[in-house]
Write a protein that holds these residues in place. Structure first.
Motif, PDB file in Angstrom:
ATOM      1  N   ASP A 155       7.869   7.132  -6.519  1.00 41.92           N
ATOM      2  CA  ASP A 155       7.248   6.717  -7.233  1.00 41.92           C
ATOM      3  C   ASP A 155       8.206   5.395  -8.327  1.00 41.92           C
ATOM      4  O   ASP A 155       8.801   6.064  -9.107  1.00 41.92           O
ATOM      5  CB  ASP A 155       6.273   7.577  -8.336  1.00 41.92           C
ATOM      6  N   PHE A 156       7.867   4.152  -7.940  1.00 39.45           N
ATOM      7  CA  PHE A 156       8.962   3.297  -8.773  1.00 39.45           C
ATOM      8  C   PHE A 156       8.551   3.004  -9.982  1.00 39.45           C
ATOM      9  O   PHE A 156       9.134   2.219 -10.550  1.00 39.45           O
ATOM     10  CB  PHE A 156       8.992   2.218  -7.645  1.00 39.45           C
ATOM     11  N   GLY A 185       6.919  -1.190   1.007  1.00 32.75           N
ATOM     12  CA  GLY A 185       6.416  -1.207  -0.400  1.00 32.75           C
ATOM     13  C   GLY A 185       5.035  -0.923  -0.262  1.00 32.75           C
ATOM     14  O   GLY A 185       4.322  -0.420  -1.308  1.00 32.75           O
ATOM     15  N   GLU A 186       4.279  -1.097   0.655  1.00 32.11           N
ATOM     16  CA  GLU A 186       2.797  -1.108   0.671  1.00 32.11           C
ATOM     17  C   GLU A 186       2.164   0.147   1.061  1.00 32.11           C
ATOM     18  O   GLU A 186       1.017   0.169   0.896  1.00 32.11           O
ATOM     19  CB  GLU A 186       2.110  -2.031   1.735  1.00 32.11           C
ATOM     20  N   TYR A 187       2.993   1.277   1.460  1.00 31.50           N
ATOM     21  CA  TYR A 187       2.399   2.746   1.774  1.00 31.50           C
ATOM     22  C   TYR A 187       2.047   3.450   0.515  1.00 31.50           C
ATOM     23  O   TYR A 187       3.168   4.277   0.129  1.00 31.50           O
ATOM     24  CB  TYR A 187       3.761   3.232   2.688  1.00 31.50           C
ATOM     25  N   ILE A 188       1.062   3.152   0.061  1.00 30.18           N
ATOM     26  CA  ILE A 188       0.530   3.960  -1.140  1.00 30.18           C
ATOM     27  C   ILE A 188      -0.860   4.478  -0.781  1.00 30.18           C
ATOM     28  O   ILE A 188      -1.695   3.878  -0.455  1.00 30.18           O
ATOM     29  CB  ILE A 188       0.468   2.920  -2.367  1.00 30.18           C
ATOM     30  N   SER A 189      -0.889   6.034  -1.006  1.00 30.26           N
ATOM     31  CA  SER A 189      -2.063   6.533  -0.962  1.00 30.26           C
ATOM     32  C   SER A 189      -3.151   6.039  -1.855  1.00 30.26           C
ATOM     33  O   SER A 189      -2.704   6.042  -3.176  1.00 30.26           O
ATOM     34  CB  SER A 189      -1.879   8.059  -0.731  1.00 30.26           C
ATOM     35  N   ALA A 190      -4.347   5.965  -1.603  1.00 29.29           N
ATOM     36  CA  ALA A 190      -5.314   5.678  -2.584  1.00 29.29           C
ATOM     37  C   ALA A 190      -5.589   6.715  -3.435  1.00 29.29           C
ATOM     38  O   ALA A 190      -5.906   6.522  -4.741  1.00 29.29           O
ATOM     39  CB  ALA A 190      -6.632   5.512  -1.826  1.00 29.29           C
ATOM     40  N   ASP A 191      -5.470   8.060  -3.326  1.00 34.45           N
ATOM     41  CA  ASP A 191      -5.630   9.089  -3.939  1.00 34.45           C
ATOM     42  C   ASP A 191      -4.246   9.579  -4.839  1.00 34.45           C
ATOM     43  O   ASP A 191      -4.391  10.544  -5.431  1.00 34.45           O
ATOM     44  CB  ASP A 191      -6.270  10.176  -3.337  1.00 34.45           C
ATOM     45  N   HIS A 195       3.322   7.836 -12.002  1.00 35.41           N
ATOM     46  CA  HIS A 195       3.946   8.365 -13.491  1.00 35.41           C
ATOM     47  C   HIS A 195       3.369   7.637 -14.385  1.00 35.41           C
ATOM     48  O   HIS A 195       3.255   8.005 -15.687  1.00 35.41           O
ATOM     49  CB  HIS A 195       5.539   8.055 -13.520  1.00 35.41           C
ATOM     50  N   ASN A 196       2.983   6.187 -14.311  1.00 30.05           N
ATOM     51  CA  ASN A 196       2.427   5.348 -15.230  1.00 30.05           C
ATOM     52  C   ASN A 196       0.868   5.673 -15.586  1.00 30.05           C
ATOM     53  O   ASN A 196       0.229   5.038 -16.261  1.00 30.05           O
ATOM     54  CB  ASN A 196       2.801   3.999 -15.034  1.00 30.05           C
ATOM     55  N   GLY A 197       0.315   6.634 -14.929  1.00 25.25           N
ATOM     56  CA  GLY A 197      -1.140   7.071 -15.038  1.00 25.25           C
ATOM     57  C   GLY A 197      -2.103   6.609 -14.389  1.00 25.25           C
ATOM     58  O   GLY A 197      -3.219   6.724 -14.278  1.00 25.25           O
ATOM     59  N   LYS A 198      -1.777   5.390 -13.312  1.00 25.28           N
ATOM     60  CA  LYS A 198      -2.720   4.852 -12.563  1.00 25.28           C
ATOM     61  C   LYS A 198      -2.613   5.480 -11.151  1.00 25.28           C
ATOM     62  O   LYS A 198      -1.705   6.007 -10.697  1.00 25.28           O
ATOM     63  CB  LYS A 198      -2.175   3.340 -12.438  1.00 25.28           C
ATOM     64  N   ASP A 199      -3.854   5.272 -10.512  1.00 23.82           N
ATOM     65  CA  ASP A 199      -3.822   5.875  -9.279  1.00 23.82           C
ATOM     66  C   ASP A 199      -3.560   5.079  -8.106  1.00 23.82           C
ATOM     67  O   ASP A 199      -3.191   3.777  -8.366  1.00 23.82           O
ATOM     68  CB  ASP A 199      -5.466   6.427  -8.673  1.00 23.82           C
ATOM     69  N   GLY A 200      -3.399   5.301  -6.940  1.00 25.94           N
ATOM     70  CA  GLY A 200      -2.953   4.631  -5.762  1.00 25.94           C
ATOM     71  C   GLY A 200      -3.711   3.352  -5.296  1.00 25.94           C
ATOM     72  O   GLY A 200      -3.350   2.432  -4.864  1.00 25.94           O
ATOM     73  N   ALA A 202      -5.218   1.515  -7.444  1.00 25.93           N
ATOM     74  CA  ALA A 202      -4.934   0.543  -8.611  1.00 25.93           C
ATOM     75  C   ALA A 202      -3.439  -0.096  -8.353  1.00 25.93           C
ATOM     76  O   ALA A 202      -3.438  -1.181  -8.619  1.00 25.93           O
ATOM     77  CB  ALA A 202      -5.006   0.743 -10.032  1.00 25.93           C
ATOM     78  N   MET A 203      -2.753   0.823  -7.952  1.00 24.74           N
ATOM     79  CA  MET A 203      -1.211   0.400  -7.677  1.00 24.74           C
ATOM     80  C   MET A 203      -0.588  -0.109  -6.300  1.00 24.74           C
ATOM     81  O   MET A 203       0.397  -0.377  -5.977  1.00 24.74           O
ATOM     82  CB  MET A 203      -0.328   1.730  -7.987  1.00 24.74           C
ATOM     83  N   HIS A 204      -1.872  -0.160  -5.496  1.00 27.14           N
ATOM     84  CA  HIS A 204      -1.474  -0.589  -4.093  1.00 27.14           C
ATOM     85  C   HIS A 204      -0.486  -1.889  -3.910  1.00 27.14           C
ATOM     86  O   HIS A 204       0.510  -1.827  -3.294  1.00 27.14           O
ATOM     87  CB  HIS A 204      -2.693  -0.688  -3.178  1.00 27.14           C
ATOM     88  N   ASN A 205      -1.096  -2.943  -4.728  1.00 31.86           N
ATOM     89  CA  ASN A 205      -0.286  -4.140  -4.739  1.00 31.86           C
ATOM     90  C   ASN A 205       0.701  -3.942  -5.651  1.00 31.86           C
ATOM     91  O   ASN A 205       1.835  -4.383  -5.379  1.00 31.86           O
ATOM     92  CB  ASN A 205      -1.180  -5.121  -5.080  1.00 31.86           C
ATOM     93  N   GLU A 206       0.480  -3.511  -6.851  1.00 34.58           N
ATOM     94  CA  GLU A 206       1.430  -3.612  -8.285  1.00 34.58           C
ATOM     95  C   GLU A 206       2.872  -2.843  -7.934  1.00 34.58           C
ATOM     96  O   GLU A 206       3.649  -3.268  -8.643  1.00 34.58           O
ATOM     97  CB  GLU A 206       0.611  -2.945  -9.540  1.00 34.58           C
ATOM     98  N   HIS A 207       2.627  -1.631  -7.092  1.00 36.89           N
ATOM     99  CA  HIS A 207       3.824  -0.961  -6.596  1.00 36.89           C
ATOM    100  C   HIS A 207       4.817  -1.887  -6.336  1.00 36.89           C
ATOM    101  O   HIS A 207       6.086  -1.562  -6.498  1.00 36.89           O
ATOM    102  CB  HIS A 207       3.275   0.003  -5.712  1.00 36.89           C
ATOM    103  N   SER A 208       4.644  -2.875  -5.375  1.00 34.13           N
ATOM    104  CA  SER A 208       5.549  -3.797  -5.012  1.00 34.13           C
ATOM    105  C   SER A 208       6.397  -4.524  -6.250  1.00 34.13           C
ATOM    106  O   SER A 208       7.693  -4.542  -5.959  1.00 34.13           O
ATOM    107  CB  SER A 208       5.079  -5.030  -4.212  1.00 34.13           C
ATOM    108  N   TYR A 209       5.886  -4.707  -7.231  1.00 36.59           N
ATOM    109  CA  TYR A 209       6.474  -5.313  -8.347  1.00 36.59           C
ATOM    110  C   TYR A 209       7.866  -4.367  -8.788  1.00 36.59           C
ATOM    111  O   TYR A 209       8.593  -4.492  -9.087  1.00 36.59           O
ATOM    112  CB  TYR A 209       5.299  -5.367  -9.495  1.00 36.59           C
TER     113      TYR A 209
END
Length: 546
Positions: A155-156, A185-191, A195-200, A202-209
């Protein structure tokens, strides 16, 4: 926007939406967009030279050890006149072998790593030194209605993720590691829950940042700006921290086409520092695929090879491939000041090094549908062969005069024209009134020649201008020089070095001169095959060419 051109539908996944509308030219839009999300990263100059390398199987090739294969590759390049390859990508092999780092030192070659965004969870718990799950920098998944830890995905957004990255990299950075592929970087489960409170979801794209940001901080703490990261996934803002690459493409012309269009989409999306796997990843490309992809790679922001098996070294494909590789390798070295200047420009304005034709010529309607050629920087138009067996293809020329980079032939623009695409060359054309800073061998002043261990000189390549045109050259992020091309009357071309850039030669393409004046004094020159070469050992302020 397709079935009904004046109507656009937007589907927003969530209760809150910020909508930004940019107006103006594509360049103005990119400036606004990257001021909002972040300018493209500026890597060191060496990152724009050629890299070799491959995946684990490439380093296990023929049963040799990692260091034996690395030495064989280095010896192979040295045998064709290249004693210094800028970087080697040593995925899960040489990059973790101390002997390989020692082997690279005499060559001045940098090592690049492969980053997998996870590890065994028990090791992660030991690394952060806490039994409290809140301290564990892993994504949380919902299982049987409860939030649990996954097997290994980082969890970046978690502040402790850098502890894991330092645990992985510190020893290799001390050995001399200078960058990494930022993969998966794109392997984020939807559920999942971050740590920032968002689910996968919402974070699917943003996690790359956050992934790129964490990696950049770890490498910067040890290397400063002297490193290159290249990420597979992306989202708005990721370009601030990392370059990018085109993912895993097939070793076919279809794979090359996917990489080609991916590169133009990346450029139009603010991802300037981009490159694909020359020759594709899995399997073995045939000679044509390798050469055409090599040509495209030479005119991509990052020129890099990668494979999942036998290496992508030119001698693997025969003598013709070696000859073509040598020409393109040395032309890439000639172009290094030009490419780096455009990387600085991208860092300042957001405008990518590679530019789709509608982006570069928004006011010429004929260019709006041109999707199989592009501008490489502001001065070169590249028209690649994208199909096997292609001997000719149609190029669409913007208005003005264009000059064939290889032959010096002048071509009238503003039209469609069938051009030859011999296997040995990629069609490239220099725009009207161009001004390109190159590095050439001082003795011969000829491009595409071996420059290994010989004195070099900065030279300016220009083409005849129809009217005054100003180009800005950036030798570094803090310095700018204006170079001006113009036309006086019907016969005289002028070149002005407005700010005194140190230049030792002038190449004029599209003209066989009859007279040349440098700062008012007649100087010797050579002229043949549509090109004029002028040696200017003391530099110049203004040159006039008849």
């Amino acid at each position: 926007g397709y079935t009904v051109p004046y109507r656009y539908n937007f589907d927003f996944n969530g209760p809150d939406t910020d909508l930004f509308v940019f107006t103006g030219t594509p360049a103005e839009n990119m400036d606004s967009y990257t001021r909002l999300t972040g300018r493209p990263v500026l890597p060191p100059k060496w990152a724009f030279q050629y890299w070799m390398g491959g995946g684990l199987n490439a380093w296990k090739y023929e049963g040799r050890s990692f260091s034996e294969n690395l030495k064989a590759y280095l010896d192979g390049y040295e045998s064709i006149g290249i004693g210094h390859v800028a970087a080697v990508y040593g995925e899960t092999g040489p990059c973790q072998d101390k002997e390989c780092y020692e082997l690279l030192k005499p060559y001045g070659t940098r090592m690049l790593f492969w980053n997998y965004p996870g590890c065994d969870i028990e090791r992660g718990i030991r690394t952060v030194g806490s039994d409290d799950p809140a301290d564990w920098p892993f994504q949380m998944f919902k299982k049987n209605g409860k939030w649990t830890q996954p097997d290994h995905w980082f969890d970046f957004t978690h502040p402790n993720v850098k502890i894991l990255l330092h645990d992985r990299y510190d020893s290799f950075l001390k050995l001399g590691l200078k960058g990494a592929m930022v993969d998966f970087g794109e392997y984020i489960s939807a559920d999942s829950r971050m740590h920032n409170g968002k689910d996968g979801n919402a974070m699917h794209n943003e996690h790359s940042y956050w992934y790129a940001k964490a990696m950049q901080e770890v490498f910067s703490e040890q290397c400063g700006d002297d490193h290159i990261l290249f990420e597979r996934s992306a989202c708005p803002g990721a370009q601030r921290f990392s370059g990018h690459f085109g993912g895993d493409q097939a070793c076919t012309f279809d794979g090359m086409q996917r990489a080609f269009f991916g590169g133009l989409n990346a450029a139009a999306s603010g991802l300037s520092t981009w490159g694909s796997d020359i020759g594709g990843l899995a399997g073995q490309p045939n000679l044509q695929t390798y050469i055409r992809w090599l040509q495209y790679g030479a005119f991509s922001p990052l020129m890099r090879t990668h494979s999942d098996g036998k290496g992508r070294n030119p001698w693997e494909f025969g003598e013709d491939a070696v000859e073509i590789f040598q020409k393109l390798y040395w032309w890439r070295e000639n172009m290094l000041p030009y490419i780096y200047s455009h990387a600085v420009e991208a860092n300042k304005t957001g405008v990518s090094i590679m530019r789709p034709m509608p982006f570069a010529y928004p006011h010429e309607e004929r260019m709006h549908a041109v999707e199989d050629q592009y501008m490489f920087g502001g001065e070169l138009m590249v028209v690649p062969a994208l199909e096997e067996g292609m001997k000719r293809r149609v190029a669409v020329f913007p208005e003005g005069q264009w000059v064939n980079l290889w032959t010096g032939e002048r071509i009238k623009g503003g039209r469609r024209l069938e051009v030859r695409t011999p296997l040995k060359d990629i069609p490239v054309y220099v725009r009207e009134g161009a001004a390109m800073v190159l590095e050439l061998p001082e003795e011969t002043l000829r491009p595409c020649e071996n420059m290994e261990d010989v004195p070099r000189v900065s030279a300016l390549l220009v083409t005849p201008a129809a009217e005054r045109r100003e180009v800005v050259h950036y030798p570094d992020a803090d310095t700018a020089y204006r170079l001006i091309t113009d036309k006086v009357g019907d016969e005289v071309v002028t070149v002005t070095n407005a700010d005194g850039l140190r230049l030792g030669a002038l190449l004029v393409y599209g003209i066989e001169a009859t007279k040349v004046l440098a700062d008012g004094k007649e100087v010797p020159f050579t002229a043949e095959d549509g090109k004029t070469t002028v040696r200017l050992e003391n530099g110049f302020k203004t040159v006039q060419i008849w």
